[in-house]
Design an enzyme around this catalytic site. Structure first.
Site, mmCIF file in Angstrom:
data_model
loop_
_atom_site.group_PDB
_atom_site.id
_atom_site.type_symbol
_atom_site.label_atom_id
_atom_site.label_comp_id
_atom_site.label_asym_id
_atom_site.label_seq_id
_atom_site.Cartn_x
_atom_site.Cartn_y
_atom_site.Cartn_z
ATOM 1 N N ARG A 64 3.673 -3.511 -8.227
ATOM 2 C CA ARG A 64 3.807 -2.225 -8.889
ATOM 3 C C ARG A 64 3.912 -1.081 -7.874
ATOM 4 N NH1 ARG A 64 1.509 -2.447 -13.107
ATOM 5 N NH2 ARG A 64 -0.267 -3.502 -12.173
ATOM 6 N N THR A 65 2.957 -1.031 -6.958
ATOM 7 C CA THR A 65 2.954 0.060 -5.990
ATOM 8 C C THR A 65 4.169 -0.034 -5.073
ATOM 9 O OG1 THR A 65 0.537 0.027 -6.078
ATOM 10 C CG2 THR A 65 1.526 1.232 -4.274
ATOM 11 N N LYS A 94 1.441 -14.416 16.373
ATOM 12 C CA LYS A 94 1.459 -14.663 17.816
ATOM 13 C C LYS A 94 0.365 -13.876 18.536
ATOM 14 C CE LYS A 94 6.463 -15.450 17.803
ATOM 15 N NZ LYS A 94 7.695 -14.638 17.833
ATOM 16 N N ARG A 115 0.168 -0.702 2.944
ATOM 17 C CA ARG A 115 -0.766 -1.339 2.025
ATOM 18 C C ARG A 115 -1.453 -2.441 2.800
ATOM 19 N NH1 ARG A 115 -2.248 -1.179 -3.581
ATOM 20 N NH2 ARG A 115 -3.003 -3.220 -4.165
ATOM 21 N N HIS A 144 -6.956 4.790 -2.566
ATOM 22 C CA HIS A 144 -5.579 4.551 -2.989
ATOM 23 C C HIS A 144 -5.096 5.926 -3.470
ATOM 24 C CE1 HIS A 144 -2.032 2.884 -4.528
ATOM 25 N NE2 HIS A 144 -2.479 2.020 -5.398
#
Lengths: 320, 320, 320
Positions: A64-65, A94, A115, A144
């Site tokens: 959604r975001t 790595k 995110r 958020h």
């Protein structure tokens, strides 16, 4: 380290926390957001972000975001570099540090939307970049901010103000990130009253409760729907998150403790209120109320998420 | 089969190996690259690749190279079709050959950028397509030509030439793909001297050493920092790759044998040199030298990767 | 619930099934498709879909169809929001319903292209959206209407008509989704004759056979290549899908029962016919015939997929 205050000037700022915003900043943002709505609905393409690249760096999936930010950039004629598959972070495998990865993507980007599952990651990213603003799209149990902004805007759009409001917050008030942000946002304005409806196990923590109520907001804890106020301006319902419970039995006991039904709306709601939810919902709002005009969670609340992100990107990139 | 020489005409050519380039080809490319830098930094959007589609076909994850190519296309107003999740190659799972997959994507694309774990895959792809140029983004232990080009450009940008230079190459010289490409690139120009600093187990193979040093380059193997030249134009540091070692103990013994620190730079460096690294780095360059002006690995070297890819795409697509 | 007929007006319609199309609808679509071909080949960028966002919601990987839709949108100057990693559907993992997910993406999109492993999902999505048309990109054993349309267009492009044709359909006629769609499409036009060539276990089901042949099409089942007609306008070859067999031995017995070779084309083909395949192919068409001019499966048939999707998107979004 506290993120920098916006103080009326969004250009080049990182967007990490609602705490960066004064009422005046919100007012600037909320004045631009309806323009973004018109742009998104217009047939004519916008060129506001033309020639800019925003990297969407999603260390955990969030369809959604991710979709909302991706669409926001493109609605404004901008371009994205999209890294949304955690396995794609080969350099991490790595042994590359988070800081180096951020610096690499800074070189390609006018802005980075990040995110991350770990609280504090967006802040950490912002300490590494030199010219490229970081916009948090949520980091773990941390903030958020764009979710908080769209929630506040949705209330503002309906009522034309963010003071003198009565709201009901329901569900998991202990862990709900969006709940905490919403309260923090409303603390910026005088004379708000919030009814906190939750099972006893999921009440707002005492620390938060005291710190919030010391300021100019009135918090009222209730344990039953019958104590809900008749004059609410909004209900903000949330999901009880299964992942918060040690035992499944405990979860099952409370998950559907408070469910919005037609009946509940008829008995305790009023004609003008709006019913909000940050989504995803599981069963705490019955689908029978989806078509009710007061239900905004699958309509304006979602779309406002895209509009507010359009406004924020335009401001941060100095294009408006 | 050797890939076609460029010979001054990039249009429609596959880009598979540094061996396709003459000094004149590099000079054409390096003349255009700074223009790309100006385009990327300009507020006005570029339309050089407008109306073209470049497919990014990544059979293995590589966030840095993927992001760099994706941004390069979009900086120039082009569009991408992005297939970066190996699981998405559903037709492969159903038994489709690599050749058929390439032909399918040829139909959608003006150019295909391919990344593959198997050496020779980019070459194989180029033998299948009829009109669409293939640009290799690295295939296994094979070549990674755009990495080599950006390394050479970074040196060229600093010194204005690629001949008569003194460089230090450090780390895993046996397996380091970027090291081999860099040496091959510098072989094209006269009077270069390279100091090869590595643990004994990771020295350049005798075959490579002899084949390189037969040509007009001077190679000097050293085993200790104290043998480094004071007059180097660049240091090129590399990671010792854990995955190359049979035993972890063997790896642990050499991994941090040579680490760039402030102290090392002070003792063995000089004022004008640059410090390069192809990234990711793990610990072989201490973060304390990141802010040193000579450190270009997280700055111009990264950005040059995007600029050189912009220049290459423009030339190959015949748009400049 | 049957999807709405198109009846000459594509704007805003969901595209879920070939059954929505009349011959007149196909004729509208097939008149626009060659224009799309010219646009894709032109140097000048198209602006037909400028300012629109099409979400590609791929619940299962399908690199070819994904790439084709992604390129189609971008060839026309449109933008995509791409969700192609099933793991990215984090909200689903949290228990969100399919319906809520669709509503969320509706808010960001002018059109949604959906691919799903479960039959009926595209239809279900279309019942949820209010303003945003759904275009099916295949759902399980259900329909894959754009594949059917591109197959029909490829025949139409060659012969200038879809009636009075003789075709050979070969391979897995029992399970082959594309075969069923192609027959359904040809049923719309008079005087077609189809030879059905398959191993006994993979013959068209009796129910389908009877329902099809009751209408104005002639179906002739054959079991050997020597019964193929000399005057075919097209051969449509298909893969025998391993995943349809309970036992591997059973699969091995029939998988290469019918293989197109130079020899077969020479003995049973004719000069003007075309050889089609929906891809991926595994071994049922020998690569030795790839360069034969009659082989269109890796050439126009693939490209027509992009052109037909360009035409369809333009019509559905009301831009042409």
């Amino acid at each position: 380290m506290h993120p920098q205050k916006i103080n009326g000037d969004f250009k080049g700022k990182n967007i990490l926390s609602l705490d960066q915003f004064t009422p005046k900043d919100l007012s600037i943002l909320f004045k631009i957001t309806p323009k973004m709505k018109r742009i998104a609905k217009a047939a004519k393409p916008s060129k506001i972000l033309e020639g800019t690249i925003t990297t969407l760096l999603f260390y955990e999936p969030s369809s959604r975001t991710f979709g909302s930010f991706s669409a926001a950039v493109k609605q404004l004629g901008g371009q994205t570099v999209e890294i949304q598959n955690p396995q794609a972070f080969s350099s991490m495998a790595k042994g590359e540090t988070f800081e180096d990865t951020i610096r690499v993507f800074e070189a390609y980007s006018d802005a980075i939307v990040i995110r991350h599952p770990t609280q504090g990651s967006a802040q950490k990213a912002s300490e590494v970049t030199r010219f490229t603003p970081i916009i948090s799209a949520g980091d773990g149990v941390g903030e958020h901010p764009t979710q908080a902004l769209l929630d506040l805007f949705t209330i503002y759009e309906k009522w034309g103000r963010l003071d003198g409001l009565v709201g009901v917050l329901a569900g998991d008030l202990l862990n709900g990130r969006t709940i905490h942000s919403l309260i923090r946002g409303l603390l910026l304005f005088p004379k708000n009253t919030l009814y906190l409806l939750s099972p006893r196990q999921l009440r707002l923590s005492r620390v938060d409760f005291l710190s919030f109520s010391k300021r100019k907001i009135k918090l009222i804890e209730i344990e039953s729907e019958k104590d809900m106020p008749k004059n609410a301006h909004f209900w903000y319902w949330t999901r009880v998150q299964k992942e918060r419970f040690a035992s499944l039995g405990e979860y099952e006991k409370v998950k559907n403790r408070f469910v919005v039904t037609k009946e509940l709306l008829r008995k305790h709601g009023n004609k003008n209120m709006i019913l909000m939810h940050p989504l995803p919902r599981v069963g705490e709002i019955s689908t029978e109320v989806d078509s009710d005009e007061r239900s905004v969670y699958l309509r304006s609340q979602i779309r406002n998420g895209m509009y507010i992100r359009m406004a924020l990107l335009s401001l941060v990139l100095g294009k408006i």
